[in-house]
Design an enzyme around this catalytic site. Structure first.
Site, short mmCIF file in Angstrom:
data_model
loop_
_atom_site.label_atom_id
_atom_site.label_comp_id
_atom_site.label_asym_id
_atom_site.label_seq_id
_atom_site.Cartn_x
_atom_site.Cartn_y
_atom_site.Cartn_z
N HIS A 133 62.88 61.02 28.78
CA HIS A 133 61.45 61.04 28.51
C HIS A 133 60.86 62.44 28.38
O HIS A 133 59.64 62.58 28.34
CB HIS A 133 60.69 60.30 29.62
N THR A 163 52.14 56.71 24.44
CA THR A 163 51.80 55.31 24.16
C THR A 163 50.29 55.13 24.10
O THR A 163 49.82 54.17 23.51
CB THR A 163 52.40 54.36 25.21
N LYS A 205 47.88 52.59 21.75
CA LYS A 205 46.85 51.70 22.27
C LYS A 205 45.51 51.96 21.59
O LYS A 205 44.78 51.03 21.22
CB LYS A 205 46.72 51.90 23.78
N LYS A 217 49.48 68.67 27.40
CA LYS A 217 48.65 67.67 26.73
C LYS A 217 47.34 68.29 26.21
O LYS A 217 46.59 67.65 25.49
CB LYS A 217 48.37 66.50 27.67
N LYS A 269 44.47 60.64 29.42
CA LYS A 269 45.89 60.72 29.75
C LYS A 269 46.04 61.65 30.95
O LYS A 269 45.06 62.25 31.41
CB LYS A 269 46.72 61.23 28.58
N ARG A 270 47.24 61.72 31.48
CA ARG A 270 47.50 62.62 32.60
C ARG A 270 47.05 64.04 32.26
O ARG A 270 47.24 64.50 31.13
CB ARG A 270 49.00 62.59 32.92
#
Length: 820
Positions: free
Chosen positions: A365, A664, A668, A562, A556-557
Site C-alpha cells: 500500500h 479510494t 467515492k 496528501k 482524508k488523513r
C-alpha cells in the site's frame, strides 16, 4: 409457551412480522415498555430485529461452505473501518420500506435512532475502509471470505478541535455494548511472547526447537455477521480480544495486594485496548509489534484448527486456504505458519516452506521507502525469539538463491536481504512478505508499475510475474445506495437497480448526460445534499454557508504527501484576490476539510491548526463578502464521510505524483457526482481514462517529472521568488497574519516548504494547481456543462466497484470461487 419459528424457514420480512419483532425484542430482549423506552432502547431493539434476519443466512452460508468443502479466503488486516451497521444491514437484507413503516407505526423516528449507533472505527483511514469494502463485496458475490483482525476496545481516537488544535479523546465505541457481535468464549487460543528457544535433536536426529519460559495471553474470538447485498451470503468477521491466561494471582490476592494480583491480567488485556498505540516511544513500539503477532497467531491457529477438522494432509492447505496480508502489518504470519508447521506439526522445512509460500499473498500500500515497516532485530529477539530464528533461516535460504542467480553481486544481496544491516539491523517486513508470498499486488496501475521499477525492482527481476496489479474499489452499497439515497433512487428510476451489484451498468447514464430533464433532477439531488451538509456546518461549526456556492471538499488523513497545505495556499491566494479587488467576479466557494492527524505527527497537527486559523480570519473578514468560506469538520469518520461526500462539487485528490498508492476517497466522491481536481497519481490516472480527460481537472508534475526534479536538485526558493502570489501567501503564513497571538506559530510550515526543501513539491505544482482551480471556476459558471461532466463522472465509475476488485483477487491470486 413462547412462539418459535421453524429453523429452516426464512424469517419473514413482511411489515406485520417486523412490527411483531419490534414489540417482542423491546419487551423480552431490552426489558422495556414502549412508554418508557428511550431512543437508545429502540436502537438496540431494531438491531435485534435485523440481527435475527442475519443469523439464519449466516448459519446457512457456513453450512454451504462446509458442504462444498470450499476454498476459504482469510483477509488478515490490522484495520476494519466498518462504520455503522444498522442501515447497511437493513438495505442489504432488502426490507427498508418495512422497517421505516414499522418505526412510524411505533412512533419511532428512524433517522434519530440510527444516529445513536457508534461508528466501529477499528481503523484510521483508507486501509481499514478498503478492508470493510472487501468484506461487503466477498459476501455480495458469494465468495467464502473471512475478515480477521483485532477487537480494539478503543478505536481510532475521537478528534475534537479546541482553539483550532486537534485534541485526541478516547473512542469508547463499546460503551453501550455492540449488538452485532457474538462472543465466542469457547474459541480461545494461547499467544506467547518472550522467553527463550531450546534446540534439541529427536530420536531420528532431526533438529527441533522448543519455545519456553514465555508469557502467555489468550485470544478470544468475537464474530460479526457480514451480509452481502440480498443477504444470500452472510460471511463472518472474526476479531480477537486479549484475555489474561489467569484472572489474577491468588497468592498476591491472599496477601491483600489486590492491585498486584490483577496487574498481569491488566497488562495482558492491554493488547487489544487501543488501535495503533503511539509508536514514538519504545513501549508503544513494543505494544504495536505484540498486537500484530497477537492477532496473526490467533488467526493462524484458528485457520489450522478449521482446516484439520476436515483434512489431514497439510499439502492440501494451499488448495483450501488463501491468506491475504493487507499491508505488512500481518506479515509476521509467514514465520508464524512456518513455526506452527515445523515445530508443532513436525513438518520438514522444505515442505513447510512450499505450503507457506503457496498460501500467502501480500498487498502493498505504499511507494515511500520511509513508510515501509521495519522492526529492530533486538526487539524481535526479546518478544519473538523463535520467529527471529525462522526469519534468519528464510533469509539465508533466499539469499543463497539470489547469490546463485546473480553471483558476485553483493550489493544486490544487501538490497534484497530481509535483514537491513545499514540501520542498526532491522527486519524488513515488506521483504519478508514478498519472499513468503506467491503474489504481491499493488493497488493501482501506476502504483504497481512503480513498485516494479523503483522500490521492488530487484524482486521483479528475481521473481518475474510475482508482482501484479489489482486496482482498488469501493462498495456501491454503502457509498451510493446508502450514503446518497437521492442519487441512488434517481439512477434506479432511469436504468433499473442492477447497478447495485453491477456498477458497470451506471455507464447507461452517459446517454442522459445531455438530457435537460435528467440534468435538472441530478442538480436537485445535489442541491438537497448540499442543503443537508450546510445545516450540519451550521449546527456543528456555527458557520453559515451558501448551498449554491461551490462545495470544494478535501477529506482524508492529514499528511504532508496528501498536500492539504497546497489547498490552503489556494485558499489564501483566493482570499488575497478578493480583498485586493472588490470588483472581482468570483465563484462563491465553500472549502471543506476533514481528517485526522496521527497523535505523534507534529507537522500534520500544525496543518490542522493553520486550516482553522485561516478559516477564522477568512470567515470573519467582511471584505470577502461571503464569497469564500472555510470549514474544518472534526472527527472525520465513515458516518461523517457519508454526510460530506454526497454534497461535494469538487474532489481534491492532490497528492504528489508517485506517493499515493491508489486512493479510494477519489472514487467515492466521483461516484457521488463530484468532479476531481488531481494529479496523475494513484487511481486518478485510471479514473481519467474512465470518465474522459475533459471531465477531470488534472494538474502538476507526473511521477517521472517528480523523480527528475528531485534528481536535478530541486530549489523551492526559485518558485517562491518567481511567483508574487505564492510569495505573498507564504509570507502571510510566516509572518503571523493568521496567528496574531503568536507570530511565529506557522514558521515551521514556511521553513518546511522553503528552507527544508519542500519534499512533496508543493511550490513546484502551485502554478498549475491555481490554473486548474481557475478552470474549475470557469466551468462552474455554466451549470449545464458542469452537470454534464458530473453525470459522466458517475457513469464512468463502474470499474471502481470493489466487486470487480474482489473478482480479480479471486481469479488471479486466490484461486477461489463463489459458492452460491
Amino acid at each position: 409457551m413462547p412462539q418459535t419459528h421453524n429453523e429452516h424457514a426464512p424469517l419473514n420480512l413482511s411489515l406485520n412480522s417486523v412490527k411483531q419483532s419490534l414489540t417482542n425484542h423491546l419487551i423480552f430482549s431490552i426489558g422495556k415498555d414502549p412508554i418508557t423506552a428511550t431512543d437508545r432502547d429502540w436502537f438496540f431493539t431494531l438491531a435485534n430485529v435485523v440481527r435475527d434476519r442475519l443469523i439464519e443466512g449466516w448459519m446457512e452460508t457456513m453450512r454451504r461452505y462446509y458442504e462444498n468443502d470450499a476454498k476459504r479466503v482469510y483477509y488478515l488486516s490490522m484495520e476494519f473501518l466498518i462504520g455503522r451497521s444498522l442501515m447497511n444491514s437493513v438495505l442489504n437484507i432488502g426490507f427498508i420500506d418495512e422497517v421505516k413503516q414499522a418505526c412510524i407505526d411505533a412512533g419511532v423516528e428512524l433517522d434519530r435512532v440510527t444516529e445513536l449507533e457508534f461508528d466501529a472505527a477499528l481503523g484510521n483511514g483508507g486501509l481499514g475502509r478498503l478492508a470493510a469494502c472487501f468484506l461487503d463485496s466477498m459476501a455480495t458475490i458469494g465468495l467464502p471470505g473471512y475478515g480477521m483482525g483485532i477487537r480494539y476496545e478503543y478505536g481510532m481516537f475521537n478528534q475534537k478541535i479546541e482553539n483550532g488544535w486537534q485534541v485526541e479523546h478516547p473512542d469508547n465505541w463499546l460503551r453501550y455494548g455492540n449488538p452485532w457481535e457474538f462472543p465466542r468464549p469457547e474459541v480461545l487460543y494461547p499467544v506467547k511472547f518472550g522467553g527463550r528457544v531450546v534446540e534439541y535433536r529427536n530420536e531420528h536426529g532431526r533438529m527441533h526447537h522448543h519455545w519456553m519460559e514465555d508469557d502467555e495471553v489468550m485470544a478470544m474470538a468475537y464474530d460479526t455477521p457480514t451480509p452481502g447485498f440480498g443477504a444470500k451470503t452472510v460471511n463472518n468477521m472474526r476479531l480477537w480480544s486479549a484475555k489474561a491466561s489467569r484472572d489474577f494471582d491468588l497468592k498476591y490476592f491472599n496477601e491483600g495486594n489486590y492491585i498486584k494480583a490483577v496487574e498481569d491480567k491488566n497488562e495482558s488485556e492491554n493488547l487489544s485496548k487501543v488501535l495503533y498505540p503511539d509508536d514514538t516511544t519504545a513501549m508503544g513500539r513494543e505494544l504495536r509489534l505484540k498486537q500484530q503477532y497477537f492477532f496473526v497467531s490467533a488467526s493462524l491457529q484458528d485457520i489450522i484448527y478449521r482446516f484439520l477438522k476436515h483434512h489431514s494432509d497439510f499439502g492440501e492447505l494451499p488448495d483450501k486456504v488463501a491468506i491475504q496480508l493487507n499491508d505488512t502489518h500481518p506479515s509476521i504470519a509467514i514465520p508464524e505458519l512456518m513455526r506452527l508447521l515445523v515445530d508443532n506439526h513436525d513438518l520438514e522445512w522444505d515442505r513447510a516452506w512450499d505450503i507457506t509460500s503457496r498460501t500467502f499473498a501480500y498487498t502493498n500500500h505504499t511507494l515511500m521507502p520511509e513508510a515501509l515497516e521495519t522492526w529492530p532485530v533486538s526487539l524481535f529477539e526479546a518478544i519473538l525469539p523463535r520467529h527471529l530464528q525462522i526469519i534468519y533461516e528464510i533469509n539465508q535460504r533466499f539469499l543463497q538463491g539470489v547469490m546463485h542467480r546473480f553471483p558476485g553481486d553483493t550489493e544486490l544481496l544487501r538490497r534484497m536481504s530481509i535483514i537491513d544491516e545499514s540501520r542498526g539491523r532491522r527486519v524488513r517486513m515488506a521483504h519478508l512478505a514478498i519472499v513468503g508470498s506467491h503474489h504481491v499486488n499493488g493497488v493501482a496501475q501506476i502504483h504497481s508499475d512503480l513498485m516494479k521499477t523503483t522500490i521492488f525492482a530487484d524482486f521483479e527481476r528475481y521473481y518475474p510475474g510475482k508482482l501484479t496489479n489489482i486496482t482498488n474499489g469501493i462498495t456501491p452499497r454503502l457509498w451510493l445506495n446508502q450514503a446518497n439515497p437521492g442519487l441512488a433512487q434517481l439512477a434506479t428510476r432511469h436504468i433499473g437497480k442492477g447497478w447495485i451489484t453491477d456498477l458497470g451498468k451506471l455507464r447507461q447514464l452517459s446517454a442522459l448526460a445531455d438530457d435537460s430533464g435528467f440534468q435538472a433532477e441530478f442538480r436537485a439531488v445535489k442541491r438537497a445534499n448540499k442543503e443537508k451538509l450546510a445545516a450540519i456546518l451550521a449546527h456543528k461549526l456555527r458557520l453559515d454557508v451558501n448551498p449554491d456556492s461551490l462545495f470544494d471538499v478535501h477529506v482524508k488523513r492529514i499528511h504532508e504527501y496528501k498536500r492539504q497545505l497546497l489547498n490552503v495556499l489556494h485558499v489564501i491566494t483566493l482570499y488575497n484576490r478578493i480583498r485586493s479587488n472588490p470588483a472581482l467576479e468570483v465563484v462563491p466557494r465553500t472549502v471543506i476539510f476533514g481528517g485526522k492527524a496521527a497523535p505523534g505527527y507534529a507537522m500534520a497537527k500544525l496543518t490542522i491548526k493553520l486550516i482553522n486559523d485561516v478559516a477564522d480570519i477568512v470567515n470573519h473578514d467582511p471584505a470577502t463578502r461571503g464569497l469564500l468560506k472555510v470549514a474544518f469538520l472534526p472527527n472525520y469518520d465513515v458516518s461523517t464521510a457519508s454526510e460530506i461526500i454526497p454534497a461535494a462539487d469538487l474532489s481534491q485528490q492532490i497528492s504528489t505524483a508517485g506517493t499515493e498508492a491508489s486512493g479510494t476517497g477519489n472514487m467515492k466522491l466521483a461516484l457521488n457526482g463530484a468532479l476531481t481536481i488531481g494529479t496523475l497519481d494513484g487511481a486518478n490516472i485510471e479514473m481519467k481514462e474512465e470518465v474522459g480527460a475533459e471531465n477531470i481537472f488534472i494538474f502538476g508534475l507526473t511521477a517521472e517529472e517528480v523523480a527528475r526534479t528531485k534528481n536535478d536538485g530541486y530549489d523551492p526558493w526559485s518558485h517562491y521568488h518567481a511567483n508574487s502570489e505564492l510569495k505573498w501567501a507564504l509570507d502571510m503564513i510566516a509572518s503571523g497574519y493568521f496567528s496574531p497571538d503568536q507570530a511565529d506559530r506557522f514558521l515551521p510550515i514556511f521553513n518546511n516548504l522553503t528552507r527544508d526543501g519542500d519534499h512533496y513539491l508543493l511550490l513546484a505544482d502551485y502554478n498549475t494547481y491555481i490554473a486548474a482551480q481557475e478552470r474549475v471556476d470557469s466551468l462552474y459558471r455554466h451549470p449545464e456543462q458542469w452537470t454534464r461532466c458530473a453525470i459522466l463522472n458517475v457513469a464512468g465509475m463502474g470499474k471502481f466497484s470493489s466487486d470487480r476488485t474482489i473478482g480479480e483477487y479471486a481469479s488471479k491470486i486466490w484461486g477461489a470461487r463463489p459458492v452460491l
